[in-house]
Each structure stands twice: as C-alpha cells, then as structure tokens.
Design an enzyme around this catalytic site. Sequence first.
Site, short mmCIF file in Angstrom:
data_model
loop_
_atom_site.label_atom_id
_atom_site.label_comp_id
_atom_site.label_asym_id
_atom_site.label_seq_id
_atom_site.Cartn_x
_atom_site.Cartn_y
_atom_site.Cartn_z
N HIS B 191 -35.09 9.91 4.06
CA HIS B 191 -35.04 11.26 3.76
C HIS B 191 -36.56 11.75 4.17
O HIS B 191 -36.56 13.01 4.60
CB HIS B 191 -34.65 11.48 2.39
CG HIS B 191 -32.98 11.14 1.97
ND1 HIS B 191 -32.54 10.79 1.14
CD2 HIS B 191 -32.05 11.21 3.16
CE1 HIS B 191 -31.28 10.68 1.21
NE2 HIS B 191 -31.05 10.78 2.55
N GLU B 438 -37.71 -7.75 30.20
CA GLU B 438 -37.69 -7.50 28.98
C GLU B 438 -37.39 -8.57 27.93
O GLU B 438 -37.75 -8.45 26.62
CB GLU B 438 -36.93 -6.25 28.62
CG GLU B 438 -35.44 -6.23 29.04
CD GLU B 438 -34.74 -4.68 28.83
OE1 GLU B 438 -35.51 -3.96 28.13
OE2 GLU B 438 -33.87 -4.61 29.30
N ASP B 462 -39.08 -3.50 24.60
CA ASP B 462 -37.99 -4.72 24.06
C ASP B 462 -38.72 -5.68 24.27
O ASP B 462 -38.70 -6.81 23.49
CB ASP B 462 -36.74 -4.63 24.89
CG ASP B 462 -35.51 -3.80 24.23
OD1 ASP B 462 -35.74 -3.51 22.94
OD2 ASP B 462 -34.64 -3.33 25.00
N CYS B 509 -42.31 0.30 32.60
CA CYS B 509 -41.89 1.67 31.93
C CYS B 509 -41.92 1.19 30.35
O CYS B 509 -41.22 0.16 30.10
CB CYS B 509 -40.44 1.94 32.39
SG CYS B 509 -39.16 0.73 32.12
#
Lengths: 89, 587
Positions: B191, B438, B462, B509
Amino acid sequence: MKQLEKELTVNNPNGVHGRVASHLARIAGAYDATVHIVYGKTAIDCNAILDVLSMGLVYGTRLKIRTGGREMKKAMAEVEQLFSRREDP
Amino acid sequence: MPRTLYGIGASPGVVVGRILVLRRHTRRAGWYHLPPQQVDLEVARFRQAAAMAEDELVRLRSQFAAELADSMSIIDSHILMIHDRMILDCSIEIITEQKINAEWALAQALLRIKKKFDRIADPYIKARYNDIKYVADRVFGLLSGRETDELTAAGEQVIVVAHDFSPEEAIRMRSENILGFITEKGGVTSHTAIVARSLGIPAVVGIEHITMDCASGDTVILDGISGRVYLDPTPDQRSRFLENEKRQRASSEELDFYTYLDSETVDGYRVRLAANIEMLDELDSVLRYGGEGIGLFRSEFDYFSRGGEPDEEVLLATYRQLLETLAPMPVTIRTLDVGGDKFSKYVHADGACYDYERNPAMGLRSIRFSLREPALFKTQVRAMLRASVYGHLRILLPMISSLEEVRRVKEIMDGVRHELTRDHVPFDSRVEIGIMIEVPSTVIMADTLAAEVDFFSIGTNDLIQYSLAIDRGNEYVAHMYEPLHPAVLRMIRQTVDAGHANGIEVALCGEMAGEAMTAAVLLGLGLDELSMRPPAIPHVKRLLRNSCSRQLAELGEQVLQCRDGHEVREFLASYLPWFYPQEFGEP
C-alpha cells in the site's frame, strides 16, 4: 425461493483481494439481492468481506456465484463483469 | 556514520532531508475480568470505538475524494472490515461469553482471523491480513484513548520512516510536508508503494530494521529508483548528490546533441545502442533519442490487450509497422515471454487449463510455453516471417535452457517457411534467429549454442536472479541482488567470448545497459549491442564517445579481477570520475 447460479473464473491476476472483495460487498449492498460465493463445500455471503478474503481465491479459481432476491439478475450481471475483468475495481 | 542501506525502489525520485521515525507501538492488550453488570457497558464501549474508527475512515475518505481512486478503494475495504462479523460480532461474543475486556476480546478475534489467513497459500491475499490489523489497531487505539497524531507535529519537510504505513496514514501525510517514505515492510505492490506513486512522492520499501538504525532528525538521501538510502551522508556525498541533481537537469538539453552522432569511441570502436520497447507508441521515442534499432521488442502486449488470442493479421500489422518504421535498422522481436497461468482462459491444447504455479520463475513459461502450445507459437512465427520483407528482422527466443529447445523451435520455423513457400507468401530468408542468455546453463554451454544460432542477447535481469538465486521482490533478500557481482560479469564475458569465437554478435538487454555505471562496465566487456529504455540512449552514447577502445578494454579487465560486488563498486567509484567527469563528477 428462486435463485440464479453461474460458474465464473477469477481473472484478476492478484486474485480476490481487498478491493475486489469490497466491490463484491458493495454489489450485494446496492441491490435488493443476496450474493453468495459457492466454493468447495462452503457458501459465503459476500457481505462478509473477511470470509470472502479468507477463502484465498487466487487467479484462475473457478467458483459459483449464487444470487437471490428481487434484483438477483442485476446483481449477477455486475458480479460477472467484476470477475471477467483483469484490472482492479 | 555514513552508511548505505538497500531496499526496493517503490516510487521514483531522489530527495534529501531529515527523517521522522514513527514507531508503531505493538499494543499489548491487558486482560481483565468483568463483573457481570459491566459486560453490557463493555460491549457498548467496544461498539462505540468501532463506530468512531469507521467515522474516521469515512471522514478521511471524503477529504480526499476521487483524485486518489486507488487508495480510496483500499479505504472502502477497511470500512467494510470494521463491520465484518469476524471482527465485530466475534469480539462482542467473546466479551459476553468470557466476561472479559474489549481489548482482549478484539485481540482474540484477531488471532482467529490470523489462523484462517495463515492457511492461504497465495501471498498477495495472505498479506491482506495486514489490512485487518490496521483496522483493528485503530479500534485498539480508540479503546485505549489515544489519538495523538504524531505526524501533525512535524513542522518542517521530512522523510517519514516507519515499519509500515496504513494507506490512511500515507494519504493523511499528503497534507503534511512529506518528502518521501521509507518502510521496513513491503514490496512494490504494498500500500505504501501504491499510495506513494499516486501522490508522486519518492519511496523505498523493504529496508529491515531501519526504524532501529536511525533516529528522528538524522539526515538521509533517499533514491526511490535504485532503492538506496544513504544514512548520515557526508557533506561531500550530500553536495555531490545535489550537484548531480542539478547536472542531470542541465544535461538533458546538452544530450540532445548526441542523438545524431555515431555511437563510437574516439578511435572508432562501435557499439550499437538500441531500444527496449513493448508498444508501437514508443517508436517515436526510439527515433527521438537516436536508437539504432530495437534490441528487444516485448511481444506480449498484443496477447493481452484485447482479451483473446490475437490472429495472425493483428500480429503482422504490429510487426510490419515496427520493421517499416526502423528499416534498415535491425528490429529484434522476442517471442511470447509469459507464464502458462496467464492463459488459463483461452488457450487449451489438450483441454486442460494451466494451474497456478508455486514457482513460476522456474515453471512453464516463455519458450517452454510456446513449445507446449505449438499452434499459438506457429501463428506468431508466421506473422514474424511475413513481416520480415518490410525491414531487418531478428527473432529472439526467451528462456532457452538447452540445445534441444533451439532445435525444436527451428523445426517449427522450418515448417512455417515451407508452408509460406508452398503458398507463395514472400518472406526474407535471411531472418536471424537468436536466443536470450538468461539461464546459467546457456552461459556454460554458450560455445555449443553459438554454433546453432545467429546471435545472443543476454537478459541480465533474469540471469542475475537465476544465478544469484535472488528474488528481487523479496524484501529479505533484495539487497543481495547485485548486477556488478563478479559472477555476473564473468558470465557476461564468457558469453561474449563464446559468441565472438563463433563469429556471432552478442547483445545485452536489461536494466544494466541503461544505467551509466553498469553501462560503462558493459562497454568494457566487449558487447556488440546494448539495448535499453530509449531515454537512456544519449547518456550511454556520451560515455562511449568519451572513451577509447583500449581504455574500455582495460576497464573490463580490471572489474573481472575483483572478488566481490563491493570491490567492483569501490573500483568504479575511484576509476570512473577520472575518465567521465561529466557523468560521475570530478575526481
């Protein structure tokens, strides 16, 4: 008493969390209708937000919605719309 | 003493200021027995506290009206919780049956609810127990007669630090002079994070023990992007930070100048700087910031924007526009990269639906999903190949972990090519096929894989997560997510070497490519292409243009010698300012 029942799937990726549950309660309050979630062996009144939350309904869960009362059709239509959405209400 | 604390960046922006620590006192409810005639009065006292708590929430809700819709619906659910029979009726029952005080009864009711929630497997729904606690805490507070608002005491602008905020607290702070939020608990979906983002206030969440580590009045620098908090910064750090701010503002105009310059070092060593995008709307910014192609087009949008599986023509239209806009520059389209659970609604190969996964990061996703749903995958491949006549297409396969997968994809592609040829549908036969690096196994097998594909693209987000076994969303371990871990750097180098030995290009990337410090290191590791969010391109281009190839190579060698991430950062902190005073400040 006449009732409507429909099988629905939870499409919100976060499941039935606080905001979804409170929207359900709002629907139940806005119409002259009762709204229950039937899941497993239990039927839960959607007015009871903590009961609804504590069922732990995650994304992809299939459940039944049961509505009754004078405006059961309208209530059902709105619940269906809520469950079909991916976004938070 | 100056110290850096690592958390999760939850709302962007950088601020410096003094902090105000809010300590939430765990309210211990005392127990006492009631004489029989007192029971009704106690029930009435409890009802009154609950009603007051509700009034407060309703008032707060009306004060802040519609502008903060996200936060408002959270408050709505809190209002409902106060009414809920598990809190209200249950507490009253306990008061009357056990003849005990309201505080104790509420604590018991809360405990029962907690037991129910403890059984829920889904972490997001399980975490809603925190909301119930907030609500109960408000009632507790009213029962015990407090309601001093610590926040209103703050006259100056402050950064507020707490274990966690309820959305009500966070919203109320808007009226105060709040520079930023720091919390111990929470992830990016907490929150505090949602409210902070909707208020546009920088926030860092998930720094354990911070309420113990600092005191009100201490000065901190809060960086809501990187998730770092600098405690008691030295005057030097502080002025450097302020200067940085100023410089960043001033340099954006100066950077425009780099848009049309070549991305090469002073001695002509070239690195292609490309863009990561996921929607066609972003094509404008690719061109505006001088991207030399697209290094990563995330193709998921078409699959989720209309609530159904897109047909070939829809995909073709997207890919065609991408390729035509950027031709002759290369456009790398990544095949569908999502988990099977996202498709429970409309894709069933064998009638089954995909279940919720306990460990989705290692489950049925990306290329694994595509190979399990060959019809879906073939549609995407057909659309790509048909689009290939409009520009320079490279197809990127995500989450490859073995050679077997590459071969199966190639078989499917050959099948599609065959069909297209048979039907006289034109396509470019030179389309390049590459794989994401990855999963650590592909780094180790990079030499073998390089012989099978046309390019590599290292996906560092990743790769770091899988090789360091760190889930960035987990507040307890997020601080260990270290892109500059030497293991990561060596894996990048190993992949580059394996690719180059086989004469193929190696791109990267991932967020690393778009941040000045990590980008400098990557330029030193010999990558052929860095792909990043478009606005980062001119920054990295300036770095490159202020370098010479020998110096970059030396930088790469040096970081590979370091023994841990800390050493890498120390080395860079002393090295980079000498070569890039514009980016990293005068040494």
